[in-house]
Design an enzyme around this catalytic site. Structure first.
Site, mmCIF file in Angstrom:
data_model
loop_
_atom_site.group_PDB
_atom_site.id
_atom_site.type_symbol
_atom_site.label_atom_id
_atom_site.label_comp_id
_atom_site.label_asym_id
_atom_site.label_seq_id
_atom_site.Cartn_x
_atom_site.Cartn_y
_atom_site.Cartn_z
ATOM 1 N N LYS A 103 0.825 -1.215 0.000
ATOM 2 C CA LYS A 103 0.000 0.000 0.000
ATOM 3 C C LYS A 103 0.853 1.256 0.000
ATOM 4 O O LYS A 103 0.571 2.194 -0.730
ATOM 5 C CB LYS A 103 -0.946 0.009 1.212
ATOM 6 C CG LYS A 103 -2.097 -0.984 1.098
ATOM 7 C CD LYS A 103 -3.145 -0.711 2.163
ATOM 8 C CE LYS A 103 -4.254 -1.761 2.119
ATOM 9 N NZ LYS A 103 -5.208 -1.599 3.231
ATOM 10 N N LYS A 111 -8.693 -10.902 -8.956
ATOM 11 C CA LYS A 111 -9.622 -11.012 -7.848
ATOM 12 C C LYS A 111 -10.765 -10.015 -8.013
ATOM 13 O O LYS A 111 -10.537 -8.879 -8.417
ATOM 14 C CB LYS A 111 -8.841 -10.722 -6.556
ATOM 15 C CG LYS A 111 -9.489 -11.246 -5.303
ATOM 16 C CD LYS A 111 -8.604 -10.985 -4.092
ATOM 17 C CE LYS A 111 -9.455 -11.061 -2.831
ATOM 18 N NZ LYS A 111 -8.768 -10.616 -1.635
ATOM 19 N N LYS A 128 -14.156 -4.207 -5.574
ATOM 20 C CA LYS A 128 -15.028 -3.050 -5.815
ATOM 21 C C LYS A 128 -14.296 -1.945 -6.561
ATOM 22 O O LYS A 128 -14.910 -1.086 -7.167
ATOM 23 C CB LYS A 128 -15.594 -2.538 -4.502
ATOM 24 C CG LYS A 128 -14.515 -1.997 -3.591
ATOM 25 C CD LYS A 128 -15.075 -1.314 -2.382
ATOM 26 C CE LYS A 128 -13.975 -1.013 -1.387
ATOM 27 N NZ LYS A 128 -12.855 -0.216 -1.893
#
Ligand code: TRP
Length: 334
Positions: free
Chosen positions: A114, A197, A200
């Site tokens: 991240k 995967k 959203k």
């Protein structure tokens, strides 16, 4: 005999959960809540580690809780609550941060991924200490088992290390939890791009099935799912990722084994197969969606349920925290 304790949590990161969360987490949790003394949290403090719109975060927190309940997590059987309602979480996280190595935290792969994506200037210290807060979530409840996805395994390992370190420095205080890793076969991929995967944040929303979408929208997405030219309903992740993904979805939702489904559709086209998948998903989601919408229409009742459960959670958490404060040498307030 007392039931073993189970803890898991999910971020309020979307307006609607998607089928991956449903199959990978909620269905499992629903099944586990009888055999365990289960605690489930909506981890809103964790959500703050990346920028959030305040009004939206509040809304997503309610929506996530409503979907847990809609999916069958019963707020009278399991302790389902909002993380920020129990102040012991950040308090214990502080104590744990003082026994966590800087390098140790820096080795967390999710943080490395991240932070390299966001860049140093937008990477917060909160994102760095995210796993320490997660350890606090788990350890406050003297948890035995933590059902999580593969991506959280390292965080549970850190939790175990911190529990053992604290216990050996200050005396037996925490139960050392075990991760229960969700099987890879429960992993759900994007319908339009079945090698990545389902997420959203995908650019193409036609590959993502949301729990709160209109049933007809989900049915349409499934009918348009990417398959292949081979024409046989057979599980083969490498050669037939689209069909395999639909097989996994149908199998997870109906509880039927994949070979039995392959047999049923032998010699039949993808149209029939997709119809069966669409029907199964729509039937499964419908009561979940209805219940969640009903709760979202009555936020006062939802907030009341969450408050009752936050009190139950706080009673357990505060006991652990008081013990920790004593152990590390904080002066008791009279
Ligand atoms: N980090 C977890 C995730 O992103 C969510 C989480 C927070 C969690 N606290 C937890 C999961 C405690 C299990 C136990 O999926």
């Amino acid at each position: 005999m007392e039931k073993a304790r189970l803890y898991s949590g999910m971020q309020p990161s979307a307006d609607s959960l998607q089928i991956g969360n449903y199959i990978g987490a909620l269905m499992q949790w629903r099944g586990l809540q009888d055999s365990y003394d289960a605690y489930f949290s909506v981890v809103d403090l964790h959500a703050l580690t990346v920028p959030q719109d305040p009004a939206e975060l509040r809304e997503k927190t309610r929506r996530t809780a409503a979907q847990y309940i809609g999916a069958g997590i019963e707020p009278t059987r399991s302790t389902l609550y909002v993380q920020s309602h129990v102040s012991a979480h950040p308090e214990l996280a502080w104590i744990l941060s003082t026994i966590t190595g800087f390098g140790e935290a820096g080795r967390m792969t999710q943080f490395k991924d991240k932070s390299s994506r966001y860049g140093a200037d937008t990477t917060s210290v909160g994102l760095f200490t995210y796993p320490v807060l997660m350890a606090a979530d788990i350890l406050l409840y003297q948890t035995d088992v933590v059902p999580v996805g593969e991506d959280q395994k390292q965080h549970v390992e850190l939790t175990r290390d911190l529990a053992e370190r604290f216990n050996s420095r200050f005396g037996e205080t925490f139960r050392v939890p075990n991760a229960v890793i969700q099987q890879d076969t429960a992993r759900i991929y994007d319908l339009q791009n079945p090698t990545s995967k389902m997420s959203k944040s995908s650019d193409n929303q036609s590959g993502v099935l949301y729990l709160l979408d209109e049933p007809s929208v989900n049915a349409k997405k499934i009918m348009r799912a990417v398959t292949d030219n081979d024409g046989t309903v057979r599980f083969d992740r490498a050669e037939k990722p689209g069909v395999s993904n639909l097989l996994v979805i149908l199998s997870a939702i109906t509880g039927r084994q994949i070979p039995a489904i392959e047999d049923e559709f032998a010699g039949r086209g993808y149209g029939d197969f997709k119809k069966a998948v669409a029907e199964a998903v729509v039937n499964e989601f419908e009561p979940v969606r209805n219940k969640a919408l009903e709760l979202m229409a009555d936020p006062a009742e939802l907030d009341r349920l969450l408050a009752v459960n936050a009190d139950k959670a706080a009673a357990v958490a505060n006991e652990t925290l008081a013990n920790v404060y004593d152990r590390v040498g904080l002066l008791r307030r009279r």
